[in-house]
Scaffold this active site. Structure first.
Site, PDB file in Angstrom:
ATOM      1  CG  LEU A 237       1.922   1.878  -1.233  1.00  0.00           C
ATOM      2  CD1 LEU A 237       3.428   1.948  -0.999  1.00  0.00           C
ATOM      3  CD2 LEU A 237       1.536   2.734  -2.438  1.00  0.00           C
ATOM      4  CG  ASP A 238      -1.787  -2.455  -5.689  1.00  0.00           C
ATOM      5  OD1 ASP A 238      -2.760  -2.211  -4.958  1.00  0.00           O
ATOM      6  OD2 ASP A 238      -1.712  -2.106  -6.889  1.00  0.00           O
ATOM      7  NE  ARG A 239       1.877 -10.863  -1.285  1.00  0.00           N
ATOM      8  CZ  ARG A 239       2.759 -11.549  -1.990  1.00  0.00           C
ATOM      9  NH1 ARG A 239       2.846 -11.350  -3.290  1.00  0.00           N
ATOM     10  NH2 ARG A 239       3.534 -12.446  -1.413  1.00  0.00           N
TER      11      ARG A 239
END
Ligand code: URA
Length: 235
Positions: free
Chosen positions: A101-103
């Site tokens: 998952l993106d930051r």
């Protein structure tokens, strides 16, 4: 496997450090009897300073990822591993996120040290849905659902169209998107492809599994029933 190696592989220290723990009498059985490095003992019967060992290899867990945490072992900022017991970063086989998952993305992140399970979760054959809730910068126009469902939508710099995906409108700038594949930054790029911009992104479920009250930053181990729920009726 030798006890020293087994315990070192769980992240309790180098083999040398674990040997030292044996010498100090810190490793015992459930009755407090001191164990020696060459004893043959079941995982469940081992105690270190009276505490049961971390789970044996073959784990899968769900983490409710908060924003500002990176799915990496060695980025400079906050890492998903900071939310788990510190030993989990040093386990062998390694505990890895199942996809990333993106930051700035929150929500359901699965992690496992079981390579076969990881492949099964990400394999297109398993057809596990990924569900995302988005907050958007612009009002939905009304034609996005059809574009996402078409099976012909192309993302920038790709040459293969996206599989059909379902859009469930929850408000003028809020929607749920159900994907059946996982491409790089897929949700953000899909909304960019229809002229919108994702402000917040939350993964609410994978396959049949939901966060079910797990709060941001919390995690729990999955058991056989959870895995059955994850894979739906396939098991
Ligand atoms: N799609 C994205 O754009 N970002 C994520 O983190 C997950 C899916």
């Amino acid at each position: 496997m030798k006890l020293v190696k087994h315990i070192a592989n769980l992240g309790y220290g180098s083999r040398k450090q674990v040997q030292q723990m044996f010498r100090q009498g810190l490793v015992t059985d459930a009755d407090g009897e001191v164990l020696y490095a060459d004893d043959v003992v079941d995982h469940d019967a081992i105690r270190i300073e009276g505490e049961a060992l971390d789970p044996a290899p073959g784990i899968c867990l769900v983490l409710h990822k908060p924003a500002a945490y990176t799915c990496s072992t060695k980025d400079s900022g906050r890492l998903i591993y900071d939310l788990l017991p510190h030993r989990f970063r040093d386990r062998s086989p390694a505990l890895s996120p199942v996809g990333r998952l993106d930051r700035d993305t929150t929500g359901m992140l699965l992690m496992t040290d079981d390579g076969a399970l990881l492949h099964r979760i990400v394999s297109p054959k398993s057809r596990l849905d990924k569900r995302y809730v988005v907050e958007l910068a612009e009002d939905l126009r009304g034609d996005e659902g059809a574009a996402f469902a078409s099976g012909t939508l192309m993302l920038e710099s790709e040459d293969k169209p996206l599989l059909p995906a379902e859009l469930i409108v929850l408000g003028p700038r809020r929607a749920e998107l159900v994907l059946h594949e996982g491409r790089y930054h897929q949700v953000k790029r899909m909304f960019a492809a229809v002229g919108n911009h994702v402000l917040t992104l939350h993964r609410s479920g994978v396959g049949g599994l939901r966060l079910d009250g797990l709060q941001e930053g919390q995690w729990r181990l999955l058991d056989a029933a959870d895995l059955q729920q994850l894979f739906g009726s396939q098991d």
